[in-house]
Motif scaffolding. Structure first.
Motif, PDB file in Angstrom:
ATOM      1  N   ALA A  34      -7.062  -3.816  -4.922  1.00  0.00           N
ATOM      2  CA  ALA A  34      -6.951  -2.365  -4.757  1.00  0.00           C
ATOM      3  C   ALA A  34      -7.881  -1.727  -5.765  1.00  0.00           C
ATOM      4  CB  ALA A  34      -5.521  -1.907  -4.980  1.00  0.00           C
TER       5      ALA A  34
ATOM      6  N   ARG B 255      -0.199   3.361  -3.461  1.00  0.00           N
ATOM      7  CA  ARG B 255      -1.012   4.585  -3.375  1.00  0.00           C
ATOM      8  C   ARG B 255      -0.358   5.741  -4.150  1.00  0.00           C
ATOM      9  NH1 ARG B 255      -5.345   5.869  -0.355  1.00  0.00           N
ATOM     10  NH2 ARG B 255      -5.107   4.007   0.942  1.00  0.00           N
TER      11      ARG B 255
ATOM     12  N   GLU C 159       0.806  -1.223   0.000  1.00  0.00           N
ATOM     13  CA  GLU C 159       0.000   0.000   0.000  1.00  0.00           C
ATOM     14  C   GLU C 159       0.844   1.280   0.000  1.00  0.00           C
ATOM     15  OE1 GLU C 159      -3.920   1.980   2.106  1.00  0.00           O
ATOM     16  OE2 GLU C 159      -2.952   0.270   3.066  1.00  0.00           O
TER      17      GLU C 159
ATOM     18  N   TYR D 141      -8.194  -0.782  -0.294  1.00  0.00           N
ATOM     19  CA  TYR D 141      -7.028  -1.656  -0.414  1.00  0.00           C
ATOM     20  C   TYR D 141      -7.244  -2.852   0.507  1.00  0.00           C
ATOM     21  CZ  TYR D 141      -2.122  -3.165  -0.230  1.00  0.00           C
ATOM     22  OH  TYR D 141      -0.957  -3.881  -0.312  1.00  0.00           O
TER      23      TYR D 141
END
Length: 199
Positions: free
Chosen positions: A193, A171, A167, A184
């Motif tokens: 995701a 992101r 993550e 997520y």
């Protein structure tokens, strides 16, 4: 995946014939992830790196008879396996590279990508190309039927901090590619995701 498409095609081409039989229990996981994408009747959706087209059946069910489902893959043998399985009835199959999609800008409502992100040669540029073909507010699902730890264990490796699917890495990668991550999940039973196309 590297820019060497020959290597990619050889790797997946050698596995195409028995790909589905190697993972026979993944169907419900794919269907669940498609449901989380929030498609509606009449939507237009791309299965990016579709392989043998396992996602096309739940995608077709989600968008209905008036929707459009397109599967794109780089490996001819994978698309041939999809045709043998009858999945070409659920969506149009295209031999193409997700890095240069033969689709109009903002022509789709969503992209589903199973197992794709680890194989992108230039992740920022490649995710930007996926964003190009999706309308603002459209959605992206990055999916794998098992989570990162379970996949690493299956492959006999350990997860490294630079894993794109982590993550903290994913992101900002999505944000720099025209997407905003909205959820997520990285569990043993799946990786998913979800992101929205900005702009």
């Amino acid at each position: 995946m590297s820019d060497d498409h020959t290597h990619v095609q050889e790797f997946f081409g050698a596995r195409a014939a028995d790909w589905d039989s190697r993972f026979p229990d993944d169907g419900p996981s794919y269907a669940s992830a498609v449901a989380d994408l929030g498609l509606r009747e009449g939507d237009r959706v791309l299965d990016a790196g579709c392989g043998t087209g396992r996602t096309l059946t739940p995608l077709r069910a989600a968008v209905g008879a008036t929707g459009v489902a397109v599967g794109v893959d780089l490996t001819p043998a994978m698309l041939q396996a999809a045709v043998r399985a009858g999945r070409d009835r659920d969506g149009r199959l295209l031999l193409a590279d997700v890095a240069a999609l033969p689709l109009r800008s903002e022509s789709l409502d969503a992209v589903f990508a199973a197992g794709l992100i680890a194989h992108l040669p230039r992740p920022t540029e490649n995710l930007r190309e996926l964003a190009r073909v999706v309308r603002p507010g459209g959605t992206l699902a990055l999916f794998h039927p098992i989570g990162r730890a379970a996949l690493a264990a299956r492959q006999g490796r350990t997860i490294t901090p630079d894993d794109l699917r982590a993550e903290p890495n994913l992101r900002p990668l999505l944000a720099g590619s025209g997407w905003r991550m909205t959820s997520y999940a990285d569990e043993d039973s799946r990786f998913l995701a979800l992101a929205v196309r900005e702009g």
